[in-house]
Design a protein around this motif. Structure first.
Motif, PDB file in Angstrom:
ATOM      1  N   LEU A 273       0.952  -1.119  -0.099  1.00  0.00           N
ATOM      2  CA  LEU A 273       0.185  -0.040   0.072  1.00  0.00           C
ATOM      3  C   LEU A 273       0.861   1.197   0.117  1.00  0.00           C
ATOM      4  N   GLN A 274       1.777   1.237   0.878  1.00  0.00           N
ATOM      5  CA  GLN A 274       2.651   2.423   0.927  1.00  0.00           C
ATOM      6  C   GLN A 274       3.528   2.588  -0.250  1.00  0.00           C
ATOM      7  N   GLY A 275       4.049   1.575  -0.811  1.00  0.00           N
ATOM      8  CA  GLY A 275       4.871   1.245  -1.825  1.00  0.00           C
ATOM      9  C   GLY A 275       4.134   2.157  -3.295  1.00  0.00           C
ATOM     10  N   ALA A 276       2.803   1.567  -3.183  1.00  0.00           N
ATOM     11  CA  ALA A 276       1.941   2.116  -4.307  1.00  0.00           C
ATOM     12  C   ALA A 276       1.936   3.522  -4.440  1.00  0.00           C
ATOM     13  N   LYS A 277       1.562   4.061  -3.083  1.00  0.00           N
ATOM     14  CA  LYS A 277       1.432   5.532  -2.901  1.00  0.00           C
ATOM     15  C   LYS A 277       2.489   6.420  -3.385  1.00  0.00           C
ATOM     16  N   LYS A 278       3.657   5.666  -3.126  1.00  0.00           N
ATOM     17  CA  LYS A 278       5.023   6.336  -3.349  1.00  0.00           C
ATOM     18  C   LYS A 278       5.502   5.863  -4.783  1.00  0.00           C
ATOM     19  N   HIS A 279       4.618   5.428  -5.797  1.00  0.00           N
ATOM     20  CA  HIS A 279       4.588   4.863  -6.980  1.00  0.00           C
ATOM     21  C   HIS A 279       6.062   4.127  -7.052  1.00  0.00           C
ATOM     22  N   LEU A 280       6.451   3.317  -6.412  1.00  0.00           N
ATOM     23  CA  LEU A 280       7.553   2.436  -6.306  1.00  0.00           C
ATOM     24  C   LEU A 280       7.216   1.019  -7.425  1.00  0.00           C
ATOM     25  N   SER A 281       8.114   0.598  -7.995  1.00  0.00           N
ATOM     26  CA  SER A 281       7.883  -0.118  -9.247  1.00  0.00           C
ATOM     27  C   SER A 281       7.813  -1.741  -8.418  1.00  0.00           C
ATOM     28  N   GLU A 282       8.063  -1.851  -7.176  1.00  0.00           N
ATOM     29  CA  GLU A 282       7.856  -3.146  -6.477  1.00  0.00           C
ATOM     30  C   GLU A 282       6.485  -3.531  -5.921  1.00  0.00           C
ATOM     31  N   ALA A 283       5.721  -2.320  -5.888  1.00  0.00           N
ATOM     32  CA  ALA A 283       4.565  -2.371  -5.388  1.00  0.00           C
ATOM     33  C   ALA A 283       3.731  -3.729  -5.755  1.00  0.00           C
ATOM     34  N   VAL A 284       3.520  -3.879  -7.047  1.00  0.00           N
ATOM     35  CA  VAL A 284       2.598  -4.995  -7.695  1.00  0.00           C
ATOM     36  C   VAL A 284       3.190  -6.319  -7.070  1.00  0.00           C
ATOM     37  N   ASP A 285       4.609  -6.530  -7.129  1.00  0.00           N
ATOM     38  CA  ASP A 285       4.963  -7.677  -6.519  1.00  0.00           C
ATOM     39  C   ASP A 285       4.879  -7.820  -4.945  1.00  0.00           C
ATOM     40  N   TRP A 286       5.011  -6.792  -4.278  1.00  0.00           N
ATOM     41  CA  TRP A 286       4.652  -6.565  -2.712  1.00  0.00           C
ATOM     42  C   TRP A 286       3.297  -6.784  -2.547  1.00  0.00           C
ATOM     43  N   TYR A 287       2.128  -6.571  -3.311  1.00  0.00           N
ATOM     44  CA  TYR A 287       0.862  -7.004  -3.382  1.00  0.00           C
ATOM     45  C   TYR A 287       0.737  -8.577  -3.630  1.00  0.00           C
ATOM     46  N   ALA A 288       1.331  -9.088  -4.624  1.00  0.00           N
ATOM     47  CA  ALA A 288       1.431 -10.447  -4.731  1.00  0.00           C
ATOM     48  C   ALA A 288       1.743 -11.430  -3.483  1.00  0.00           C
ATOM     49  N   ARG A 289       2.731 -10.855  -3.032  1.00  0.00           N
ATOM     50  CA  ARG A 289       3.239 -11.548  -1.731  1.00  0.00           C
ATOM     51  C   ARG A 289       2.306 -11.143  -0.476  1.00  0.00           C
ATOM     52  N   ALA A 290       1.357 -10.367  -0.636  1.00  0.00           N
ATOM     53  CA  ALA A 290       0.489 -10.270   0.381  1.00  0.00           C
ATOM     54  C   ALA A 290      -0.645 -11.558   0.528  1.00  0.00           C
ATOM     55  N   GLY A 291      -0.717 -12.101  -0.675  1.00  0.00           N
ATOM     56  CA  GLY A 291      -1.431 -13.382  -0.807  1.00  0.00           C
ATOM     57  C   GLY A 291      -2.914 -12.953  -0.695  1.00  0.00           C
ATOM     58  N   LYS A 292      -3.666 -13.756  -0.024  1.00  0.00           N
ATOM     59  CA  LYS A 292      -5.255 -13.471   0.121  1.00  0.00           C
ATOM     60  C   LYS A 292      -5.687 -12.593   1.324  1.00  0.00           C
ATOM     61  N   THR A 293      -4.712 -12.049   1.999  1.00  0.00           N
ATOM     62  CA  THR A 293      -4.998 -11.073   3.344  1.00  0.00           C
ATOM     63  C   THR A 293      -6.135 -10.318   2.988  1.00  0.00           C
ATOM     64  N   PRO A 294      -7.033 -10.180   3.720  1.00  0.00           N
ATOM     65  CA  PRO A 294      -8.078  -9.251   3.288  1.00  0.00           C
ATOM     66  C   PRO A 294      -7.642  -7.624   3.188  1.00  0.00           C
ATOM     67  N   LEU A 295      -8.023  -7.222   2.238  1.00  0.00           N
ATOM     68  CA  LEU A 295      -7.636  -5.746   1.841  1.00  0.00           C
ATOM     69  C   LEU A 295      -8.555  -4.664   2.438  1.00  0.00           C
ATOM     70  N   SER A 296      -8.129  -3.666   2.845  1.00  0.00           N
ATOM     71  CA  SER A 296      -9.191  -2.548   3.303  1.00  0.00           C
ATOM     72  C   SER A 296      -9.568  -1.779   1.690  1.00  0.00           C
ATOM     73  N   GLU A 297     -10.525  -1.192   1.740  1.00  0.00           N
ATOM     74  CA  GLU A 297     -11.018  -0.352   0.687  1.00  0.00           C
ATOM     75  C   GLU A 297      -9.810   0.244  -0.061  1.00  0.00           C
ATOM     76  N   GLU A 298      -9.028   1.055   0.587  1.00  0.00           N
ATOM     77  CA  GLU A 298      -7.772   1.698   0.413  1.00  0.00           C
ATOM     78  C   GLU A 298      -6.853   0.783  -0.338  1.00  0.00           C
ATOM     79  N   GLY A 299      -6.714  -0.267   0.451  1.00  0.00           N
ATOM     80  CA  GLY A 299      -5.678  -1.282  -0.412  1.00  0.00           C
ATOM     81  C   GLY A 299      -6.013  -2.147  -1.510  1.00  0.00           C
ATOM     82  N   HIS A 300      -7.483  -2.215  -1.729  1.00  0.00           N
ATOM     83  CA  HIS A 300      -8.083  -2.779  -2.899  1.00  0.00           C
ATOM     84  C   HIS A 300      -7.587  -1.653  -4.085  1.00  0.00           C
ATOM     85  N   GLN A 301      -7.951  -0.360  -3.896  1.00  0.00           N
ATOM     86  CA  GLN A 301      -7.721   0.592  -4.839  1.00  0.00           C
ATOM     87  C   GLN A 301      -6.355   0.893  -5.351  1.00  0.00           C
TER      88      GLN A 301
END
Length: 641
Positions: A273-301
């Motif tokens: 989430l924080q990486g996406a807000k900072k436009h870091l290229s690793e954010a997509v991979d970090w989300y993949a490593r989060a697996g199926k953990t429930p996301l908040s609405e902000e996390g989903h977006q």
């Protein structure tokens, strides 16, 4: 020849009467604020049938209720039933009854509240619990999930939920995690008090994990392996991620098997989430490593936004489809799901989605229209309000009270009264009310009221263009598109010359003091002082000059310049990508929610103003264009604020 003189005399008499009544009302308000019941009674005696007489009477009743004597309350509420002033008084009465646990009376009054605020609703739930209505616990479940910072009257409801053993330790930690993500650590600590004593984290350890995350991770790691120790380690990682996602990722990797899957995956979701807000290229991979953990609405977006920046259309598709249905139904996610399907060759399904939001007068409705090769134009203008409809608007008691508040420079009260009075109005009534606001030069209410119509529309009211004799020549002098200038002004101030933000921005173009001073010096404006910012011509001159300077320093791109006008040119430049970026993606991935919403609305506004000014359709896609990659180039004007 005597008739015009008679009319003029009556108008003058009305004006004097209104002025006298206004003076009496303001005296009543001041007496209420100072707690002087005698002066309040004197002022009320002078009010007569003044529009705001109900508010003065409301002041009297509120003073008596504080003394424990609510006599006259029911008579007042019956006489003004359905009005805003009665609604607010009844809500205050419910609060008074709740604080004294007078539950039967409270329930009776609550049933008549039309739009209860959360604390009022919780008082009613307390009343129901007092008579052992266990259905309240079902509502408390929703409160537990959604209200991260509950008002004090809601806490007994949460306490009852826990006492009924409907909250597990997992539920407590999940709620605390949501509060940590929302940057409410104090509320998270309060939530953890619902754990059994044997499972509660030590207070100093919690404070260290929250306030000194890196130090905590170095010294404590995952603690002694207990649930509390592991959760605090995940919280420390999340807190570290808010400042440095990459360092947080390194620290999380060091913990390896010391965290359980649910704790580790949640921590990855926070880094993502924080990486996406900072436009870091690793954010997509970090989300993949989060697996199926429930996301908040902000996390989903932000998962979708990270994928948009990376042009990972498959991830965009999957991320939108994984959203809760209510969130996925919002125009932005309908549009981007359509784009993702279109990128995958599923054009028929994509067009169906675009059709769901096409025609809406907003950023994504405009883009959906263009995806379907439809022109973005204002709809046919509804018939002007008839004389009877205009009279009904003028005679509306709530609107009259609002106009009286506006007349007395009580804008906050005026807007609340005005908006309340619009409840239940049909399109014709709304158009008449908008016309009334326009005739009184209350531009923001005219715009917002016209915005509410469902089937009959008047876009000349929705997109008013006052001060044309000042704004359009100023835009021309600065070589600016007047539709864009008006689009920005509409969003900045709704054309309220006295508008002032909570950070000090002022006037039609909401100029910050330092910016106004800098521009005035830049153009050699003599005798400038901050008081001149509310002068229409000065404000527009400074504002349009600043718009031009920002444009010149940011590739002459209106999307970048709009973002810069709201959040500063340094941020607008920083938010660009390492490669060319579609203007719509740049706008959607702006980290500040206020600026993101602002840019979208400014650009959509400009399309409608252009169509109204020029009598032909405009293209939002063309205006958005492509944002060039970030570069090491400095601003042409390094002092640009």
């Amino acid at each position: 020849m005597k008739f015009p003189a008679l009319v003029a005399g009556l108008a003058l008499a009305f004006s004097v009467s209104a002025q006298n009544g206004d003076t009496a009302f303001l005296a009543a308000r001041d007496a209420f604020r100072s707690g002087n019941i005698n002066k309040l009674e004197q002022a009320i005696a002078q009010l007569g049938n003044h529009e705001l007489a109900p508010y003065a009477e409301n002041y009297r009743l509120r003073m008596w209720i504080d003394k424990g004597d609510p006599s006259g309350m029911r008579d007042f509420l019956q006489r003004y039933d359905g009005s805003y002033v009665a609604e607010k008084l009844r809500a205050d009465w419910v609060r008074w009854l709740g604080k004294r646990a007078m539950w039967p009376d409270l329930e009776s009054e609550y049933a008549k509240v039309l739009a209860p605020e959360p604390d009022v609703t919780c008082y009613n739930q307390q009343a129901r619990l007092a008579r052992d209505d266990r259905s309240v616990l079902g509502e408390a479940d929703k409160l537990w999930q959604s209200m991260l910072e509950p008002p004090e009257p809601c806490r007994p409801i949460l306490d009852a939920l826990v006492a009924a053993q409907r909250v597990s330790a997992d539920d407590v930690w999940a709620r605390a995690r949501r509060q940590i993500e929302a940057n409410r650590p104090g509320q998270a600590r309060a939530t953890l008090n619902y754990l059994p004593d044997s499972q509660m984290p030590e207070g100093k350890a919690f404070d260290s994990a929250v306030n000194s995350a890196m130090s905590y991770l170095v010294k404590q790691g995952s603690g002694n392996g207990s649930r509390a120790g592991r959760e605090l380690a995940a919280i420390a990682v999340a807190r570290l991620a808010s400042s440095d996602p990459r360092q947080a990722a390194d620290e999380l990797d060091k913990l390896k098997g010391r965290l359980q899957d649910s704790e580790r995956q949640w921590a990855w979701s926070q880094i993502a989430l924080q990486g996406a807000k900072k436009h870091l290229s690793e954010a997509v991979d970090w989300y993949a490593r989060a697996g199926k953990t429930p996301l908040s609405e902000e996390g989903h977006q932000w998962k979708v936004r990270a994928a948009l920046r990376a042009q990972e259309w498959g991830v965009v598709r999957d991320a939108v489809q994984a959203m809760p249905p209510e969130l996925a139904a919002k125009p932005e996610w309908v549009y981007w799901l359509g784009r993702a399907l279109k990128a995958g060759g599923r054009t028929t399904e994509a067009d169906t989605l675009f059709g769901q939001i096409a025609g809406q007068a907003n950023f994504y409705g405009n883009l959906a229209d263009e995806e379907l090769e439809r022109k973005v134009l204002p709809p046919p203008t509804a018939k002007a309000p008839t004389a009877e409809e205009q009279k009904a608007a003028r005679d509306n008691a709530g609107l009259r009270r609002a106009l009286a508040f506006f007349r007395n420079d009580m804008r906050t009260e005026a807007v609340k009264e005005w908006n309340w009075s619009l409840r239940g109005m049909n399109d014709r009534e709304l158009l008449a009310a908008a016309d009334l606001a326009k005739r009184n030069q209350i531009w923001d209410r005219a715009i917002n009221t016209a915005d509410r119509t469902k089937n009959e529309h008047d876009y000349t009211l929705r997109f008013l263009a006052p001060y044309g004799e000042t704004v359009r020549p100023a835009a021309q002098n600065q070589a600016l598109d007047d539709a864009w200038v008006y689009g920005l002004m509409r969003q900045e101030s709704r054309f309220i010359t006295s508008a002032k933000s909570n950070v000090g921005a002022a006037g039609l173009m909401q100029l910050m003091p330092a910016t106004a001073k800098w521009v005035a010096r830049k153009i050699g404006l003599r005798d400038f002082h901050q008081g001149k910012v509310h002068d229409t011509e000065t404000n527009v001159l400074l504002g349009t000059t600043y718009m031009r300077l920002v444009m010149e320093n940011l590739d002459n791109h209106p999307v970048l310049a709009s973002a810069a006008y709201n959040a500063g040119p340094g941020r607008a430049k920083k938010w660009r990508a390492d490669r060319p970026l579609e203007g719509a993606i740049y706008a959607e991935t702006i980290p500040f929610s206020e600026t993101r919403d602002y840019v979208k609305k400014v650009m959509s506004n400009a399309v409608y103003y252009s169509a109204l000014f020029n009598g032909k359709p405009d293209s939002l896609k063309a205006r958005l264009g492509t944002i060039a990659p970030r570069s090491g180039e400095s601003f042409k004007d390094p002092d640009l604020p």
